[in-house]
Scaffold this motif. Structure first.
Motif, PDB file in Angstrom:
ATOM      1  N   ILE A 219       0.788  -1.080  -0.197  1.00  0.00           N
ATOM      2  CA  ILE A 219      -0.030  -0.218  -0.315  1.00  0.00           C
ATOM      3  C   ILE A 219       1.213   1.295   0.180  1.00  0.00           C
ATOM      4  CG2 ILE A 219      -0.452   0.411   2.648  1.00  0.00           C
ATOM      5  CD1 ILE A 219      -3.024   1.022   2.004  1.00  0.00           C
ATOM      6  N   CYS A 220       0.626   2.698  -0.434  1.00  0.00           N
ATOM      7  CA  CYS A 220       1.244   3.728  -0.784  1.00  0.00           C
ATOM      8  C   CYS A 220       1.276   3.892   0.298  1.00  0.00           C
ATOM      9  CB  CYS A 220       0.969   4.042  -1.933  1.00  0.00           C
ATOM     10  SG  CYS A 220       1.348   5.370  -2.526  1.00  0.00           S
ATOM     11  N   ALA A 221       2.801   3.708   0.634  1.00  0.00           N
ATOM     12  CA  ALA A 221       2.970   5.032   2.191  1.00  0.00           C
ATOM     13  C   ALA A 221       2.652   6.611   2.087  1.00  0.00           C
ATOM     14  CB  ALA A 221       4.641   4.828   2.428  1.00  0.00           C
ATOM     15  N   PHE A 222       2.570   7.034   0.665  1.00  0.00           N
ATOM     16  CA  PHE A 222       1.908   8.610   0.928  1.00  0.00           C
ATOM     17  C   PHE A 222       1.339   8.558   1.337  1.00  0.00           C
ATOM     18  CE2 PHE A 222       5.632  11.028  -1.720  1.00  0.00           C
ATOM     19  CZ  PHE A 222       5.502  12.377  -1.362  1.00  0.00           C
ATOM     20  N   LEU A 223       0.135   8.256   1.093  1.00  0.00           N
ATOM     21  CA  LEU A 223      -1.423   7.884   1.576  1.00  0.00           C
ATOM     22  C   LEU A 223      -1.483   8.669   2.887  1.00  0.00           C
ATOM     23  CD1 LEU A 223      -3.394   5.112   0.909  1.00  0.00           C
ATOM     24  CD2 LEU A 223      -4.614   6.811  -0.052  1.00  0.00           C
TER      25      LEU A 223
ATOM     26  N   PRO B 107      10.443   8.542  -8.908  1.00  0.00           N
ATOM     27  CA  PRO B 107       9.571   9.241  -9.904  1.00  0.00           C
ATOM     28  C   PRO B 107       8.655   7.922  -8.974  1.00  0.00           C
ATOM     29  CG  PRO B 107      10.779   9.498 -11.100  1.00  0.00           C
ATOM     30  CD  PRO B 107      12.090   9.075 -10.548  1.00  0.00           C
ATOM     31  N   CYS B 108       7.128   8.541  -8.984  1.00  0.00           N
ATOM     32  CA  CYS B 108       6.286   6.720  -8.390  1.00  0.00           C
ATOM     33  C   CYS B 108       6.164   6.378 -10.273  1.00  0.00           C
ATOM     34  CB  CYS B 108       4.883   7.632  -8.392  1.00  0.00           C
ATOM     35  SG  CYS B 108       3.497   6.706  -7.963  1.00  0.00           S
ATOM     36  N   LYS B 109       5.560   5.135  -9.901  1.00  0.00           N
ATOM     37  CA  LYS B 109       5.253   4.536 -10.885  1.00  0.00           C
ATOM     38  C   LYS B 109       4.622   3.318 -11.040  1.00  0.00           C
ATOM     39  CE  LYS B 109       8.348   0.334 -10.457  1.00  0.00           C
ATOM     40  NZ  LYS B 109       9.948  -0.139 -10.970  1.00  0.00           N
ATOM     41  N   PHE B 110       3.625   3.715 -10.220  1.00  0.00           N
ATOM     42  CA  PHE B 110       2.198   2.830  -9.783  1.00  0.00           C
ATOM     43  C   PHE B 110       0.660   3.760  -9.452  1.00  0.00           C
ATOM     44  CE2 PHE B 110       5.473   0.866  -7.950  1.00  0.00           C
ATOM     45  CZ  PHE B 110       6.095  -0.153  -8.697  1.00  0.00           C
ATOM     46  N   LEU B 111       0.979   5.109  -9.691  1.00  0.00           N
ATOM     47  CA  LEU B 111      -0.620   5.570  -8.890  1.00  0.00           C
ATOM     48  C   LEU B 111      -0.109   7.792 -10.466  1.00  0.00           C
ATOM     49  CD1 LEU B 111      -0.457   5.995  -5.406  1.00  0.00           C
ATOM     50  CD2 LEU B 111      -1.755   4.140  -7.375  1.00  0.00           C
ATOM     51  N   ASN B 112      -1.026   7.494 -10.638  1.00  0.00           N
ATOM     52  CA  ASN B 112      -1.263   8.501 -11.844  1.00  0.00           C
ATOM     53  C   ASN B 112      -1.084  10.172 -11.379  1.00  0.00           C
ATOM     54  OD1 ASN B 112      -0.833  10.315 -14.146  1.00  0.00           O
ATOM     55  ND2 ASN B 112      -3.255  10.063 -14.344  1.00  0.00           N
ATOM     56  N   PHE B 113      -0.283  11.123 -10.019  1.00  0.00           N
ATOM     57  CA  PHE B 113       0.132  11.615  -9.211  1.00  0.00           C
ATOM     58  C   PHE B 113       0.584  12.510  -9.397  1.00  0.00           C
ATOM     59  CE2 PHE B 113       0.937   9.651  -5.971  1.00  0.00           C
ATOM     60  CZ  PHE B 113       1.330  10.511  -5.098  1.00  0.00           C
ATOM     61  N   SER B 114       0.380  13.677  -8.989  1.00  0.00           N
ATOM     62  CA  SER B 114       1.574  15.150  -9.421  1.00  0.00           C
ATOM     63  C   SER B 114       3.161  14.481  -8.928  1.00  0.00           C
ATOM     64  CB  SER B 114       1.825  16.320  -8.034  1.00  0.00           C
ATOM     65  OG  SER B 114       0.993  16.179  -6.453  1.00  0.00           O
ATOM     66  N   ILE B 115       3.794  13.914  -7.640  1.00  0.00           N
ATOM     67  CA  ILE B 115       5.166  12.527  -7.573  1.00  0.00           C
ATOM     68  C   ILE B 115       4.544  11.706  -8.543  1.00  0.00           C
ATOM     69  CG2 ILE B 115       5.308  13.793  -5.390  1.00  0.00           C
ATOM     70  CD1 ILE B 115       4.574  10.818  -4.775  1.00  0.00           C
ATOM     71  N   SER B 116       4.498  12.203  -9.481  1.00  0.00           N
ATOM     72  CA  SER B 116       4.809  10.580 -10.975  1.00  0.00           C
ATOM     73  C   SER B 116       5.461  11.273 -12.101  1.00  0.00           C
ATOM     74  CB  SER B 116       3.497  10.305 -11.308  1.00  0.00           C
ATOM     75  OG  SER B 116       2.428  10.147 -10.503  1.00  0.00           O
TER      76      SER B 116
ATOM     77  N   LEU C 196       4.355  -2.016   2.959  1.00  0.00           N
ATOM     78  CA  LEU C 196       4.569  -1.041   2.205  1.00  0.00           C
ATOM     79  C   LEU C 196       4.967  -0.375   0.716  1.00  0.00           C
ATOM     80  CD1 LEU C 196       4.801   1.233   5.806  1.00  0.00           C
ATOM     81  CD2 LEU C 196       3.124   0.995   4.218  1.00  0.00           C
ATOM     82  N   CYS C 197       4.536   0.421  -0.629  1.00  0.00           N
ATOM     83  CA  CYS C 197       5.359   0.630  -1.262  1.00  0.00           C
ATOM     84  C   CYS C 197       6.155   1.946  -0.464  1.00  0.00           C
ATOM     85  CB  CYS C 197       4.370   1.336  -2.231  1.00  0.00           C
ATOM     86  SG  CYS C 197       5.715   1.535  -3.337  1.00  0.00           S
ATOM     87  N   THR C 198       6.960   2.221  -0.674  1.00  0.00           N
ATOM     88  CA  THR C 198       8.280   2.931  -0.170  1.00  0.00           C
ATOM     89  C   THR C 198       9.319   3.522  -1.620  1.00  0.00           C
ATOM     90  OG1 THR C 198       9.445   1.159   0.870  1.00  0.00           O
ATOM     91  CG2 THR C 198       8.044   2.242   2.096  1.00  0.00           C
ATOM     92  N   HIS C 199       8.345   2.448  -2.538  1.00  0.00           N
ATOM     93  CA  HIS C 199       9.554   3.322  -3.628  1.00  0.00           C
ATOM     94  C   HIS C 199      10.248   4.578  -4.210  1.00  0.00           C
ATOM     95  CE1 HIS C 199      10.455   2.530  -8.392  1.00  0.00           C
ATOM     96  NE2 HIS C 199       9.881   3.685  -8.057  1.00  0.00           N
ATOM     97  N   CYS C 200       9.134   5.375  -3.786  1.00  0.00           N
ATOM     98  CA  CYS C 200       9.572   6.973  -4.409  1.00  0.00           C
ATOM     99  C   CYS C 200      11.042   7.184  -3.548  1.00  0.00           C
ATOM    100  CB  CYS C 200       8.462   7.910  -4.821  1.00  0.00           C
ATOM    101  SG  CYS C 200       7.397   7.629  -2.948  1.00  0.00           S
ATOM    102  N   TRP C 201      10.992   6.939  -2.188  1.00  0.00           N
ATOM    103  CA  TRP C 201      12.280   6.965  -1.335  1.00  0.00           C
ATOM    104  C   TRP C 201      13.286   5.866  -1.256  1.00  0.00           C
ATOM    105  CZ3 TRP C 201       6.880   6.862   0.664  1.00  0.00           C
ATOM    106  CH2 TRP C 201       6.836   8.059   1.286  1.00  0.00           C
TER     107      TRP C 201
HETATM  108  S1  SF4 Z   1       6.026   4.858  -5.659  1.00  0.00           S
HETATM  109 FE1  SF4 Z   1       5.703   6.130  -4.208  1.00  0.00          FE
HETATM  110  S2  SF4 Z   1       3.767   7.658  -4.507  1.00  0.00           S
HETATM  111 FE2  SF4 Z   1       3.641   5.703  -5.982  1.00  0.00          FE
HETATM  112  S3  SF4 Z   1       2.923   3.877  -4.766  1.00  0.00           S
HETATM  113 FE3  SF4 Z   1       4.531   3.913  -3.865  1.00  0.00          FE
HETATM  114  S4  SF4 Z   1       5.131   4.793  -2.015  1.00  0.00           S
HETATM  115 FE4  SF4 Z   1       3.230   6.188  -2.927  1.00  0.00          FE
END
Ligand code: SF4
Length: 467
Positions: free
Chosen positions: A231-235, A378-387, A456-461
């Motif tokens: 699950i996206c930690a950014f939530l 950059p986020c590769k799973f959701l389509n929003f501003s940090i992508s 948790l998805c912590t990919h963007c970090w």
């Molecule tokens: S890459 Fe970052 S913003 Fe995208 S789902 Fe994972 S934690 Fe959330």
């Protein structure tokens, strides 16, 4: 991002659908859509929301909507819900997520002599693609399993049929779906805040890859949840609504813990603590209370004339709107040492602007504490501003400044105790003209959320994720 809501009731559900969908407005900026079903078939409406509210666009149309079940979406994707007529019957579908192999799946469909009807200037509508993949199954359940197998990225969906609403959460659970219940009705939503004012109570958080068929009376589990979750930690850090909960963990409580952790061991002397509105506010409360420092609002958001908050897709327009919305209060700034809490630093452009304003208003010192580690991917799973592209990220820009390139192994920069990490943070601090800058450590962020790191998805970090 996008957010959705669905409900099914023994009585007419249009009122619930309208307000329940509206409570997901902070998750999307592009299109809004509603679909209901009754004995005569589907009624659907879709509007562009780039410069208007969901409510003002849809309210005048509500008398034309009648039905006991419906789905609604606020989206950053193309128009939806899509209505399909197929061997599975007629259905309406809405999805939250991002398809990274869209082109490949489009070619696959053409090889099978399939076609797409809903085209936009960007090409195939991703929601229609999902509906085409579903129709490859003999049942909805089989079709959804087909989607989970073929789609790279993430995909949670709701399907409205005459036999109930099918809800399926992304196979790694990157985005949430929660089910609510009240007498004679069930609802499904991205955000739990959709429920209390409509008298639903939280019944069940769907697990990753789980598929339910929901009716007014109850629900049937068509596929058990998977064990692996991301699950996206950014939530919790940034884009979830403060009063919402995911996996039973409340957003604002998590933000409070983030701020509190940042405060522990921090001994910088300041007069005030503040949050950059809105998403920094919860973190700031945790920080201020833990260190027993007054919390004030040197920045206040001016909202009456600026309708949208998650904002236009164009970054420059977003920066401009954000700048115009924020009003400084000189009385709280002049001659003061102020420590701000912020959810994250993406590009840092707005923050640089904010710091500049504070100095212009007479601040003596401006300190910043960031609720998550430095964003590097950059986020590769959701389509929003940090992508966005990686060079949009302040951390990558700093690495580029240090190394003359940013396409190198970043392990050392991700090591919070390394010299290189320190150097990167220092470059960001100097660029933003901050007196001091500290980021949250990954371990502390994970602790503040309260789930095991592997869930948790912590990919963007840290570039770690299943895909
Ligand atoms: S890459 Fe970052 S913003 Fe995208 S789902 Fe994972 S934690 Fe959330």
């Amino acid at each position: 991002m996008s957010g959705f809501f669905g409900c099914i009731s023994k009585n007419d559900c249009v009122y619930d659908l309208f307000y329940g969908t509206d409570y997901n407005s902070h998750l999307g900026a592009s299109k809004g859509g509603l679909a209901v079903i009754n004995k005569e078939g589907f009624t659907r409406s879709i509007h562009n929301l780039e410069s208007d509210y969901f409510r003002s666009k849809f309210e005048p149309e509500l008398p034309g909507f009648k039905g006991n079940s419906g789905i609604g979406i606020i989206s950053d994707l193309e128009a939806s819900p899509i209505i399909s007529h197929s061997h599975l019957g007629r259905f309406a579908i809405a999805m939250v997520g991002r398809i990274n192999n869209l082109e490949q799946l489009e070619k696959r469909a053409f090889r099978k002599k399939l076609h797409f009807a809903e085209l936009s200037k960007k090409g195939v509508n991703p929601t229609e693609l999902i509906s085409v993949l579903i129709c490859e199954g003999r049942t909805f359940e089989e079709g959804i399993r087909n989607v989970f197998e073929l789609v790279q990225g993430s995909c949670s969906m709701m399907i409205l049929t005459s036999e109930g609403i099918y809800a399926a959460r992304d196979k790694y659970g990157r985005t949430p779906i929660v089910m609510g219940k009240k007498e004679g009705a069930h609802a499904l939503a991205s955000e739990t805040i959709s429920f209390p004012n409509l008298d639903y109570s939280i019944e069940y958080y769907l697990g990753p890859g789980e598929i339910l068929r929901v009716t007014a009376e109850g629900y049937e589990r068509l596929k058990q949840p998977e064990k692996k979750m991301q699950i996206c930690a950014f939530l919790w850090v940034y884009y979830g609504y403060p009063a919402s909960s995911y996996e039973g963990i409340n957003v604002d409580m998590c933000r409070y813990r983030c701020g509190s952790t940042l405060a522990q061991g921090d001994n910088v002397e300041v007069d005030y603590v503040s949050g950059i509105p809105d998403s920094g506010s919860g973190h700031a409360l945790g920080y201020a209370n833990t260190r027993n420092i007054p919390i004030v609002r040197p920045f206040v958001k001016y909202t009456p004339t600026w309708p949208r908050s998650f904002m236009p897709q164009n970054q420059d327009v977003r920066d401009f709107v954000a700048r115009m919305k924020l009003i400084t209060n000189r009385e709280l700034i002049r001659d003061k040492r102020i420590l701000f809490c912020e959810d994250s630093i993406v590009r840092g452009t707005q923050l640089k602007d904010n710091t500049q304003k504070l100095y212009e208003e007479g601040a003596r010192e401006v300190h910043l504490r960031v609720a998550c580690p430095t964003l590097l991917f950059p986020c590769k799973f959701l389509n929003f501003s940090i992508s966005r592209t990686r060079m949009d990220l302040a951390g990558r820009a700093a690495i580029n400044e240090i190394e003359g390139r940013d396409d190198l192994n970043l392990d050392e920069y991700m090591d919070e105790n390394s010299e290189k990490h320190f150097l990167m943070v220092e470059k960001i601090r100097i660029r933003l003209r901050l007196t001091t800058l500290r980021y949250q450590k990954m371990g502390d962020l994970v602790k503040a959320i309260g789930l095991p790191k592997e869930k948790l998805c912590t990919h963007c970090w840290d570039n770690s994720s299943y895909s």
